[in-house]
Design a protein around this motif. Sequence first.
Motif, PDB file in Angstrom:
ATOM      1  N   ARG A   1      25.523 -57.429  13.985  1.00 41.43           N
ATOM      2  CA  ARG A   1      25.344 -56.134  14.555  1.00 41.43           C
ATOM      3  C   ARG A   1      24.413 -55.646  13.153  1.00 41.43           C
ATOM      4  O   ARG A   1      25.094 -55.781  11.946  1.00 41.43           O
ATOM      5  CB  ARG A   1      26.382 -55.021  14.879  1.00 41.43           C
ATOM      6  CG  ARG A   1      27.052 -55.471  16.092  1.00 41.43           C
ATOM      7  CD  ARG A   1      28.111 -54.465  16.291  1.00 41.43           C
ATOM      8  NE  ARG A   1      27.999 -52.902  15.753  1.00 41.43           N
ATOM      9  CZ  ARG A   1      27.545 -52.163  16.522  1.00 41.43           C
ATOM     10  NH1 ARG A   1      27.269 -52.426  17.880  1.00 41.43           N
ATOM     11  NH2 ARG A   1      27.262 -50.938  16.112  1.00 41.43           N
ATOM     12  N   LYS A   2      23.507 -54.897  13.358  1.00 42.47           N
ATOM     13  CA  LYS A   2      22.687 -54.425  12.100  1.00 42.47           C
ATOM     14  C   LYS A   2      23.378 -53.461  11.424  1.00 42.47           C
ATOM     15  O   LYS A   2      24.261 -52.413  12.076  1.00 42.47           O
ATOM     16  CB  LYS A   2      21.440 -53.781  12.753  1.00 42.47           C
ATOM     17  CG  LYS A   2      20.231 -54.554  12.978  1.00 42.47           C
ATOM     18  CD  LYS A   2      19.085 -53.666  13.306  1.00 42.47           C
ATOM     19  CE  LYS A   2      18.072 -54.513  14.174  1.00 42.47           C
ATOM     20  NZ  LYS A   2      17.169 -53.623  14.889  1.00 42.47           N
ATOM     21  N   GLU A   3      23.331 -53.237  10.020  1.00 43.27           N
ATOM     22  CA  GLU A   3      24.057 -52.341   9.334  1.00 43.27           C
ATOM     23  C   GLU A   3      25.643 -52.033   9.587  1.00 43.27           C
ATOM     24  O   GLU A   3      25.868 -50.796   9.790  1.00 43.27           O
ATOM     25  CB  GLU A   3      23.032 -51.182   9.292  1.00 43.27           C
ATOM     26  CG  GLU A   3      21.776 -51.063   8.962  1.00 43.27           C
ATOM     27  CD  GLU A   3      20.622 -49.792   9.244  1.00 43.27           C
ATOM     28  OE1 GLU A   3      21.356 -48.958   9.486  1.00 43.27           O
ATOM     29  OE2 GLU A   3      19.409 -50.461   9.051  1.00 43.27           O
ATOM     30  N   THR A   4      26.219 -52.916   9.623  1.00 34.59           N
ATOM     31  CA  THR A   4      27.584 -52.872  10.097  1.00 34.59           C
ATOM     32  C   THR A   4      28.416 -53.738   9.136  1.00 34.59           C
ATOM     33  O   THR A   4      28.458 -54.914   9.040  1.00 34.59           O
ATOM     34  CB  THR A   4      27.905 -53.184  11.489  1.00 34.59           C
ATOM     35  OG1 THR A   4      27.049 -52.711  12.561  1.00 34.59           O
ATOM     36  CG2 THR A   4      29.222 -53.086  11.835  1.00 34.59           C
ATOM     37  N   PRO A   5      29.198 -53.004   8.049  1.00 34.34           N
ATOM     38  CA  PRO A   5      30.165 -53.630   7.173  1.00 34.34           C
ATOM     39  C   PRO A   5      30.790 -54.559   8.002  1.00 34.34           C
ATOM     40  O   PRO A   5      31.529 -54.100   8.846  1.00 34.34           O
ATOM     41  CB  PRO A   5      30.799 -52.373   6.451  1.00 34.34           C
ATOM     42  CG  PRO A   5      30.006 -51.417   6.719  1.00 34.34           C
ATOM     43  CD  PRO A   5      29.287 -51.272   8.113  1.00 34.34           C
ATOM     44  N   ASN A   6      31.205 -55.716   7.490  1.00 32.88           N
ATOM     45  CA  ASN A   6      31.969 -56.749   8.312  1.00 32.88           C
ATOM     46  C   ASN A   6      32.514 -57.687   7.288  1.00 32.88           C
ATOM     47  O   ASN A   6      31.947 -58.088   6.427  1.00 32.88           O
ATOM     48  CB  ASN A   6      31.117 -57.297   9.402  1.00 32.88           C
ATOM     49  CG  ASN A   6      30.294 -58.181   9.061  1.00 32.88           C
ATOM     50  OD1 ASN A   6      30.332 -59.334   8.715  1.00 32.88           O
ATOM     51  ND2 ASN A   6      28.818 -57.749   8.923  1.00 32.88           N
TER      52      ASN A   6
ATOM     53  N   GLN B   1      36.480 -50.891   7.904  1.00 30.83           N
ATOM     54  CA  GLN B   1      35.975 -49.634   8.184  1.00 30.83           C
ATOM     55  C   GLN B   1      34.924 -49.650   9.257  1.00 30.83           C
ATOM     56  O   GLN B   1      34.784 -50.712   9.899  1.00 30.83           O
ATOM     57  CB  GLN B   1      35.217 -49.016   6.815  1.00 30.83           C
ATOM     58  CG  GLN B   1      34.152 -49.865   6.550  1.00 30.83           C
ATOM     59  CD  GLN B   1      33.251 -49.101   5.598  1.00 30.83           C
ATOM     60  OE1 GLN B   1      32.668 -47.987   5.867  1.00 30.83           O
ATOM     61  NE2 GLN B   1      32.854 -49.962   4.275  1.00 30.83           N
ATOM     62  N   GLY B   2      34.763 -48.583   9.882  1.00 40.15           N
ATOM     63  CA  GLY B   2      33.819 -48.323  11.026  1.00 40.15           C
ATOM     64  C   GLY B   2      34.105 -49.171  12.232  1.00 40.15           C
ATOM     65  O   GLY B   2      35.214 -49.327  12.730  1.00 40.15           O
ATOM     66  N   PHE B   3      32.995 -49.849  12.489  1.00 44.18           N
ATOM     67  CA  PHE B   3      32.950 -50.553  13.761  1.00 44.18           C
ATOM     68  C   PHE B   3      33.804 -51.773  13.896  1.00 44.18           C
ATOM     69  O   PHE B   3      34.658 -51.975  15.004  1.00 44.18           O
ATOM     70  CB  PHE B   3      31.664 -50.959  14.177  1.00 44.18           C
ATOM     71  CG  PHE B   3      31.195 -51.221  15.604  1.00 44.18           C
ATOM     72  CD1 PHE B   3      30.922 -50.106  16.500  1.00 44.18           C
ATOM     73  CD2 PHE B   3      31.462 -52.418  16.257  1.00 44.18           C
ATOM     74  CE1 PHE B   3      30.604 -50.361  17.543  1.00 44.18           C
ATOM     75  CE2 PHE B   3      31.016 -52.682  17.519  1.00 44.18           C
ATOM     76  CZ  PHE B   3      30.674 -51.729  18.332  1.00 44.18           C
ATOM     77  N   GLU B   4      34.177 -52.283  12.656  1.00 44.94           N
ATOM     78  CA  GLU B   4      34.850 -53.405  12.675  1.00 44.94           C
ATOM     79  C   GLU B   4      36.388 -53.143  12.819  1.00 44.94           C
ATOM     80  O   GLU B   4      37.164 -53.616  13.435  1.00 44.94           O
ATOM     81  CB  GLU B   4      34.742 -54.343  11.244  1.00 44.94           C
ATOM     82  CG  GLU B   4      35.548 -55.576  11.058  1.00 44.94           C
ATOM     83  CD  GLU B   4      35.403 -56.170   9.607  1.00 44.94           C
ATOM     84  OE1 GLU B   4      35.126 -55.646   8.841  1.00 44.94           O
ATOM     85  OE2 GLU B   4      34.871 -57.312   9.832  1.00 44.94           O
ATOM     86  N   ALA B   5      36.779 -52.003  12.000  1.00 48.93           N
ATOM     87  CA  ALA B   5      38.125 -51.356  11.986  1.00 48.93           C
ATOM     88  C   ALA B   5      38.492 -51.184  13.492  1.00 48.93           C
ATOM     89  O   ALA B   5      39.538 -50.977  13.906  1.00 48.93           O
ATOM     90  CB  ALA B   5      38.349 -50.246  11.350  1.00 48.93           C
ATOM     91  N   ARG B   6      37.467 -50.556  14.265  1.00 50.51           N
ATOM     92  CA  ARG B   6      37.739 -49.997  15.644  1.00 50.51           C
ATOM     93  C   ARG B   6      37.831 -51.055  16.371  1.00 50.51           C
ATOM     94  O   ARG B   6      38.825 -51.306  17.293  1.00 50.51           O
ATOM     95  CB  ARG B   6      36.272 -49.401  16.012  1.00 50.51           C
ATOM     96  CG  ARG B   6      36.355 -48.772  17.727  1.00 50.51           C
ATOM     97  CD  ARG B   6      35.232 -48.156  18.013  1.00 50.51           C
ATOM     98  NE  ARG B   6      35.479 -46.568  17.297  1.00 50.51           N
ATOM     99  CZ  ARG B   6      36.184 -45.776  17.998  1.00 50.51           C
ATOM    100  NH1 ARG B   6      36.717 -45.815  18.977  1.00 50.51           N
ATOM    101  NH2 ARG B   6      36.314 -44.395  17.192  1.00 50.51           N
TER     102      ARG B   6
END
Lengths: 170, 173
Positions: free
Chosen positions: A67-72, A129-134
């Motif tokens: 995914r674009k602009e997603t810390p991972n 954080q964010g999407f990865e944490a979700r």
Amino acid sequence: MSVLEIIAYPDERLKRESDPVTVFDEKLSSYIADLEQTMRAGPGGVGIAAPQTGHFQRIVIVDVSGRKETPNHGPLVLINPEITAWEGMKTGREGCMSVPDFTGNVIRAERIHLKAQNQQGEWQEYDMQGFEARAVQHEVDHLNGILFLDRLVSRRHDLFKRKVYQDRDN
Amino acid sequence: MSHWYMLTVIGKDRRGIVAGLTHALFEAGCHLGEATMMRLGGNFTIMLMVETEARKKALEDMIEPVTESMDLSWHLDQIEGHLHQHHLPDVCITVSGADRPGIVAQVTGALAEAGLEITDLESDVAGSEDQPVYIMQIEGVATEGIEALRSALNVATVSTIDVTVTPIDTLIG
């Protein structure tokens, strides 16, 4: 490698708690390869948990690196994962390969600290954080027999929006 | 062969409307699909997909007594649609501000021009009689991208309305 069958709600097995992995061997690696292929076969799937395939061991795979602009942290195989800290909360839209044709709002922690074993049985720690944490929170729920359906909040009364107003007032 | 119908019901709100209506439909062998049911301005409103093998006239004859008993008006259309036709929304637009004529027309006009297909729209008038506040939440598919919506709203809206455009990132796990 093969694509495994996904168990769909309302199959009671999705409510079953999974057991810890204790043996890290060739058989485990072979199953994980199948699990990853199953995740990648699903449209848009960024995570999968072993019990979704009827395999009740504490194994999840998460990969939000596409995914674009997603810390991972890249593609992750997380064995016996334990979330040890939660911070912040945010509403987001979720769906699930085990609940086709439905999406809903769920509140999750924005940041988590996680420890999990890798395929060799070594413990690793992650700050996410964010999407990865979700994604990790969604998948770890599966290991405990919890579906996102159990955590749905109203679309109409969106906590996220209320928070925006509060921020403005303060 | 079964058909899908859209049943629209409106009436002064009271306890038991949903239970009474759906019980009658169940007893008549109908299958229910997607629905929205909501209290709007002191009325209770229902839009409900109903599937039945019965003819339209038979369904109407069944609906009439139960709605009459609760003083509800209703309308029935046979529809083409069926289940599992969801579009996954990728954007949420919230609009709020002092209520005045034209907010919805202005905002949705700009959004439609910029490629928005609405999947869901809910609006409310909050505040007080003296100072009504209009609040609207729209979800939809941004067919020309979210930036196109933002640009269109920048041009269209005036300072008295607050508009936020938030991507909906659906996680499939």
